[in-house]
Design a protein around this motif. Structure first.
Motif, PDB file in Angstrom:
ATOM      1  N   PRO A 241       0.816  -1.223   0.000  1.00 21.09           N
ATOM      2  CA  PRO A 241       0.000   0.000   0.000  1.00 21.09           C
ATOM      3  C   PRO A 241       0.848   1.272   0.000  1.00 21.09           C
ATOM      4  CG  PRO A 241      -0.110  -1.119   2.139  1.00 21.09           C
ATOM      5  CD  PRO A 241       0.671  -2.009   1.229  1.00 21.09           C
ATOM      6  N   CYS A 242       0.375   2.275  -0.734  1.00 19.92           N
ATOM      7  CA  CYS A 242       1.029   3.583  -0.740  1.00 19.92           C
ATOM      8  C   CYS A 242       0.996   4.144   0.680  1.00 19.92           C
ATOM      9  CB  CYS A 242       0.282   4.518  -1.695  1.00 19.92           C
ATOM     10  SG  CYS A 242       0.729   6.256  -1.504  1.00 19.92           S
ATOM     11  N   PRO A 243       2.131   4.626   1.184  1.00 22.09           N
ATOM     12  CA  PRO A 243       2.155   5.139   2.560  1.00 22.09           C
ATOM     13  C   PRO A 243       1.326   6.409   2.749  1.00 22.09           C
ATOM     14  CG  PRO A 243       4.292   5.467   1.489  1.00 22.09           C
ATOM     15  CD  PRO A 243       3.460   4.649   0.554  1.00 22.09           C
ATOM     16  N   VAL A 244       0.908   7.036   1.643  1.00 26.99           N
ATOM     17  CA  VAL A 244       0.102   8.254   1.765  1.00 26.99           C
ATOM     18  C   VAL A 244      -1.389   7.953   1.615  1.00 26.99           C
ATOM     19  CG1 VAL A 244      -0.423  10.506   0.734  1.00 26.99           C
ATOM     20  CG2 VAL A 244       1.964   9.790   1.025  1.00 26.99           C
ATOM     21  N   CYS A 245      -1.786   7.270   0.504  1.00 27.89           N
ATOM     22  CA  CYS A 245      -3.219   7.094   0.231  1.00 27.89           C
ATOM     23  C   CYS A 245      -3.708   5.667   0.487  1.00 27.89           C
ATOM     24  CB  CYS A 245      -3.536   7.496  -1.204  1.00 27.89           C
ATOM     25  SG  CYS A 245      -2.934   6.307  -2.421  1.00 27.89           S
ATOM     26  N   GLY A 246      -2.788   4.719   0.644  1.00 27.84           N
ATOM     27  CA  GLY A 246      -3.185   3.345   0.945  1.00 27.84           C
ATOM     28  C   GLY A 246      -3.491   2.485  -0.272  1.00 27.84           C
ATOM     29  N   PHE A 261       5.657   3.373  -8.300  1.00 31.47           N
ATOM     30  CA  PHE A 261       5.025   4.675  -8.058  1.00 31.47           C
ATOM     31  C   PHE A 261       3.575   4.469  -7.641  1.00 31.47           C
ATOM     32  CE2 PHE A 261       2.287   5.131 -11.853  1.00 31.47           C
ATOM     33  CZ  PHE A 261       2.735   4.039 -12.594  1.00 31.47           C
ATOM     34  N   CYS A 262       2.927   5.542  -7.186  1.00 31.64           N
ATOM     35  CA  CYS A 262       1.515   5.488  -6.836  1.00 31.64           C
ATOM     36  C   CYS A 262       0.728   6.241  -7.905  1.00 31.64           C
ATOM     37  CB  CYS A 262       1.266   6.123  -5.468  1.00 31.64           C
ATOM     38  SG  CYS A 262      -0.501   6.204  -5.090  1.00 31.64           S
ATOM     39  N   SER A 263      -0.138   5.503  -8.618  1.00 30.56           N
ATOM     40  CA  SER A 263      -0.865   6.139  -9.726  1.00 30.56           C
ATOM     41  C   SER A 263      -1.924   7.116  -9.203  1.00 30.56           C
ATOM     42  CB  SER A 263      -1.526   5.076 -10.606  1.00 30.56           C
ATOM     43  OG  SER A 263      -2.405   4.300  -9.824  1.00 30.56           O
ATOM     44  N   HIS A 264      -2.227   7.019  -7.933  1.00 28.18           N
ATOM     45  CA  HIS A 264      -3.214   7.921  -7.348  1.00 28.18           C
ATOM     46  C   HIS A 264      -2.558   9.237  -6.893  1.00 28.18           C
ATOM     47  CE1 HIS A 264      -6.874   9.101  -5.289  1.00 28.18           C
ATOM     48  NE2 HIS A 264      -6.165   9.348  -4.206  1.00 28.18           N
ATOM     49  N   CYS A 265      -1.401   9.129  -6.237  1.00 29.84           N
ATOM     50  CA  CYS A 265      -0.735  10.326  -5.693  1.00 29.84           C
ATOM     51  C   CYS A 265       0.130  11.053  -6.721  1.00 29.84           C
ATOM     52  CB  CYS A 265       0.161   9.957  -4.510  1.00 29.84           C
ATOM     53  SG  CYS A 265      -0.732   9.333  -3.082  1.00 29.84           S
ATOM     54  N   GLN A 266       0.677  10.307  -7.682  1.00 27.15           N
ATOM     55  CA  GLN A 266       1.630  10.920  -8.617  1.00 27.15           C
ATOM     56  C   GLN A 266       0.951  11.215  -9.948  1.00 27.15           C
ATOM     57  OE1 GLN A 266       4.720   7.777  -7.059  1.00 27.15           O
ATOM     58  NE2 GLN A 266       5.825   9.172  -8.408  1.00 27.15           N
TER      59      GLN A 266
END
Ligand SMILES: [Zn+2]
Length: 267
Positions: A241-246, A261-266
């Motif tokens: 899980p992304c440490p920011v959005c999960g 990478f995180c496709s939601h945050c980046q």
């Protein structure tokens, strides 16, 4: 592969024990490690030369001598340490420098991709390397990015654009700056460029404070491990899980390098 923080850590740790040492001889145990010369041709050139400064340029470790430079590129598995034994303390010693006080700088390299060469000047090295990311003022990065259509992650990995960043710190920096690794460099706004510049500088500086990342071969000259890997947010964490959005972290290839990478945050 050791990146800027790992090579800088090696430089800092070796600097006190190498500065002002006088070279007595060079010994080459794996011919290909020494490029552009042989032990026989280089020995008389090095003999008696004093190490004036222990430097780093990008991912290169550089010994500045009286009349020239010995340049080490550690590549995948190169290690440097000082030993009382000319043969070093492991099975993979490829090259050693013996000093007049009978200590030795050992270059050990399991995979044998590392290279060492001697040059009268650093001109050739300088022509193939971009600026140092920790020295380039953050407000100048946008101008660099704006001149390139390449993917931003590929740009960060390109040593002729910026020297010293590899797969680890490009992934970590892009995540911190919330920028998608496949964005064309010239699509970054001024604000995004500034954010990325600050993220790269922060990730690199923090990694130096943590004395580099030990994920495979890298060890500090004293044999101990770095701590930087304990602070990774995304590198090598695909599927977690992304440490920011999960949301689950994604993986893609950029310049043949695995990119997490995180496709939601980046964006
Ligand atoms: Zn996220």
């Amino acid at each position: 592969m050791p990146e800027l923080p790992e090579v800088e850590t090696i430089r800092r740790q070796l600097e006190p024990s190498l500065t002002h040492k006088t070279i007595q001889e060079i010994r080459v145990f794996w011919e290909k490690t020494l490029s552009g010369a042989s032990q026989a041709s280089l020995s008389p050139v090095l003999q008696g030369q004093v190490i004036r400064r222990v430097r780093r340029r990008g991912k290169y470790f550089v010994l500045e001598l009286d009349r020239g430079f010995l340049v080490y590129h550690l590549r995948m598995s190169g290690r440097l340490y000082v030993s009382p034994d000319a043969m070093g303390e492991d099975r993979w010693v490829r090259l050693s420098l013996t000093f007049s006080d009978q200590t030795h700088l050992i270059f050990s390299d399991t995979r044998k991709f590392g290279r060492v060469y001697y040059d009268d000047s650093l001109h050739d090295l300088e022509t193939k390397l971009g600026p140092e990311p920790l020295k380039l003022p953050v407000e100048q990065w946008h101008e660099l990015f704006a001149r390139s259509k390449t993917k931003i992650k590929a740009f960060l990995l390109n040593q002729s654009k910026l020297a010293g960043i590899g797969n680890i710190y490009s992934d970590e920096s892009l995540f911190q700056a919330e920028i998608h690794p496949a964005r064309p460099a010239d699509s970054l706004t001024e604000e995004e460029s500034l954010r990325l510049a600050k993220a790269v500088q922060e990730r690199l500086s923090t990694a130096i404070q943590h004395e580099g990342a030990t994920i495979s071969w890298y060890r500090k000259p004293d044999g101990s491990q770095g701590e930087s890997q304990k602070h990774f947010k995304v590198y090598g964490k695909y599927g977690r899980p992304c440490p920011v959005c999960g949301k689950e972290l994604c993986r893609t290839l950029v310049s043949q390098r695995t990119t997490t990478f995180c496709s939601h945050c980046q964006k």
